[in-house]
Design an enzyme around this catalytic site. Structure first.
Site, PDB file in Angstrom:
ATOM      1  N   LYS A  75      44.749  -1.102 -33.242  1.00  0.00           N
ATOM      2  CA  LYS A  75      43.755  -0.074 -32.961  1.00  0.00           C
ATOM      3  C   LYS A  75      44.131   0.817 -31.778  1.00  0.00           C
ATOM      4  O   LYS A  75      43.511   1.854 -31.560  1.00  0.00           O
ATOM      5  CB  LYS A  75      42.377  -0.714 -32.754  1.00  0.00           C
ATOM      6  CG  LYS A  75      41.931  -1.606 -33.890  1.00  0.00           C
ATOM      7  CD  LYS A  75      41.759  -0.900 -35.216  1.00  0.00           C
ATOM      8  CE  LYS A  75      40.518  -0.097 -35.273  1.00  0.00           C
ATOM      9  NZ  LYS A  75      40.145   0.270 -36.663  1.00  0.00           N
TER      10      LYS A  75
HETATM   11  N1  PMP Z   1      41.825  -6.960 -37.743  1.00  0.00           N
HETATM   12  C1  PMP Z   1      41.325  -6.839 -36.499  1.00  0.00           C
HETATM   13  C2  PMP Z   1      41.472  -7.989 -35.545  1.00  0.00           C
HETATM   14  C3  PMP Z   1      40.666  -5.661 -36.109  1.00  0.00           C
HETATM   15  O1  PMP Z   1      40.162  -5.548 -34.862  1.00  0.00           O
HETATM   16  C4  PMP Z   1      40.538  -4.605 -37.057  1.00  0.00           C
HETATM   17  C5  PMP Z   1      39.808  -3.356 -36.649  1.00  0.00           C
HETATM   18  N2  PMP Z   1      38.403  -3.495 -36.728  1.00  0.00           N
HETATM   19  C6  PMP Z   1      41.055  -4.786 -38.348  1.00  0.00           C
HETATM   20  C7  PMP Z   1      41.705  -5.968 -38.651  1.00  0.00           C
HETATM   21  C8  PMP Z   1      40.878  -3.772 -39.438  1.00  0.00           C
HETATM   22  O2  PMP Z   1      41.394  -2.506 -39.164  1.00  0.00           O
HETATM   23  P1  PMP Z   1      40.725  -1.203 -39.751  1.00  0.00           P
HETATM   24  O3  PMP Z   1      39.464  -0.939 -38.949  1.00  0.00           O
HETATM   25  O4  PMP Z   1      41.720  -0.127 -39.574  1.00  0.00           O
HETATM   26  O5  PMP Z   1      40.385  -1.449 -41.186  1.00  0.00           O
END
Ligand code: PMP
Length: 365
Positions: A75
């Site tokens: 992120k």
């Molecule tokens: N895994 C973790 C540990 C995350 O913090 C996130 C982000 N919320 C994700 C997966 C998924 O990413 P995205 O929001 O881009 O779908």
């Protein structure tokens, strides 16, 4: 930067809706960096060796290990990009307050940018998310508001509603809004996907990733499909979430412990038309595989990395020798030291698998 009305990666192909956005070319990392933010991206792609063999997979499995980003997760990429684009448009200026509802990692990425660039950061985050994330956020100088985990996304006490209220109350405050900001998927389209394509010389047969906001899987899948139209994209969604399709997969309404993936609404950043198939995951297999990534591959990633790997093991059985599956590992075990890394926590939650128990019995015999 070139203004782009192109379809991908923003908008839903099934509706034809597009949002104007800009693309950025990747820039090589400077030898001396102006700040830690120059370290975002260019994470390693690492072959998994033991786990695929033990699971009977014939294909190559490559892990995109995102905890090498400076805030410790995938992120950081979107936090940096959303910040830069908002600054470019004059929406935010140093001294402003950035507010964001998040499961923690976007908060850490934004707090990192805020610390370096001189902004105030307020993070709203459900109680479920780990103390480790809270401590890192506090150390970065962010203010944190915890909200009830069970609140529906549109309930007044949810992390999303609380962020909106704070935004109304605090002058010169902005929500960059990872759920709808086009630069969430664009960040992955412009960098993560490009890095994977470059490392794989443009040959990828399967992509597997979990979805929270959906920005990661949407941005990467759109770019990879432009180059490898036959690449199969597998979305991974925990039981208890409603992101998967067809709807009949989303039968369970129970809560789950894995952090960062799954929602009770469909975020705008997620374009489900680029996902060919969904795999529904459970906590036990997620944490067991996260621990195997550490123990067998030496990769100290987080719980949702185990979830993504569960999807890969399930789906990549159909691939043969010489084919290639890329799986996205979003964050680090650093976020979960008192959770799945801890045997007592695993035991209390009934997640210690029989294999781990058996190994302990043999070790003490
Ligand atoms: N895994 C973790 C540990 C995350 O913090 C996130 C982000 N919320 C994700 C997966 C998924 O990413 P995205 O929001 O881009 O779908």
């Amino acid at each position: 930067q070139q203004p782009c009305e192109c379809h991908g990666p923003v908008g839903d192909a099934s509706t034809g809706r597009t949002i104007p956005h800009f693309h950025q070319s990747r820039v090589p990392k400077p030898k001396i960096m102006d700040s830690i933010l120059d370290q975002v991206g260019d994470t390693p792609l690492i072959r998994l060796n033991k786990i695929p063999a033990e699971e009977g997979l014939e294909c190559e499995v490559l892990a995109k290990v995102e905890f090498f980003n400076p805030g410790g997760s995938v992120k950081d990429r979107i936090a940096k990009r959303m910040f830069e684009e908002a600054e470019r448009k004059g929406i935010i200026k140093p001294g402003y307050t950035v507010i964001e509802p998040t499961s923690g990692n976007t908060g850490i990425g934004l707090a990192l940018c805020a610390a370096v660039k001189g902004y105030r950061a307020i993070i709203t985050m459900p109680e479920k998310m780990s103390q480790e994330k809270v401590d890192v956020l506090k150390a970065l100088g962010a203010e944190i508001v915890r909200t009830p985990t069970e609140a529906a996304y549109d309930a007044p006490e949810s992390h999303i509603s609380v962020a909106k209220r704070l935004n109304e109350q605090i002058p010169n405050s902005v929500i960059l809004d990872q759920y709808a900001n086009p630069y969430n998927p664009v960040a992955h389209y412009d960098t993560t996907a490009e890095e994977i394509l470059e490392a794989c010389d443009g040959r990828i047969d399967m992509l597997v990733a979990g979805a929270g906001t959906g920005g990661t899987i949407t941005g990467i899948a759109k770019k990879i499909k432009e180059v490898c139209p036959n690449c199969v994209v597998i979305g991974v969604d925990p039981h208890g979430s409603i992101l998967a399709q067809p709807e009949s997969l989303n039968t369970e309404t129970s809560s789950y412990q894995v952090e960062g993936i799954g929602y009770d609404f469909i975020p705008e950043a997620l374009d489900r038309s680029v996902i060919d198939e969904w795999y529904k995951s459970n906590d036990k297999e997620s944490f067991a595989l996260a621990r195997r990534l550490i123990k067998e591959e030496g990769i100290l990633s987080g719980g949702s990395s185990g979830t993504a790997l569960a999807g890969a093991i399930h789906a990549a059985k159909r691939l043969g020798k010489g084919q290639r599956c890329v799986v996205i590992l979003p964050d680090s075990v650093r976020n979960y030291m008192t959770k799945f890394l801890n045997d007592d926590w695993m035991r209390k939650n009934h997640f210690l698998d029989d294999r781990a128990k058996q190994e302990r019995v043999e070790a003490t015999a």
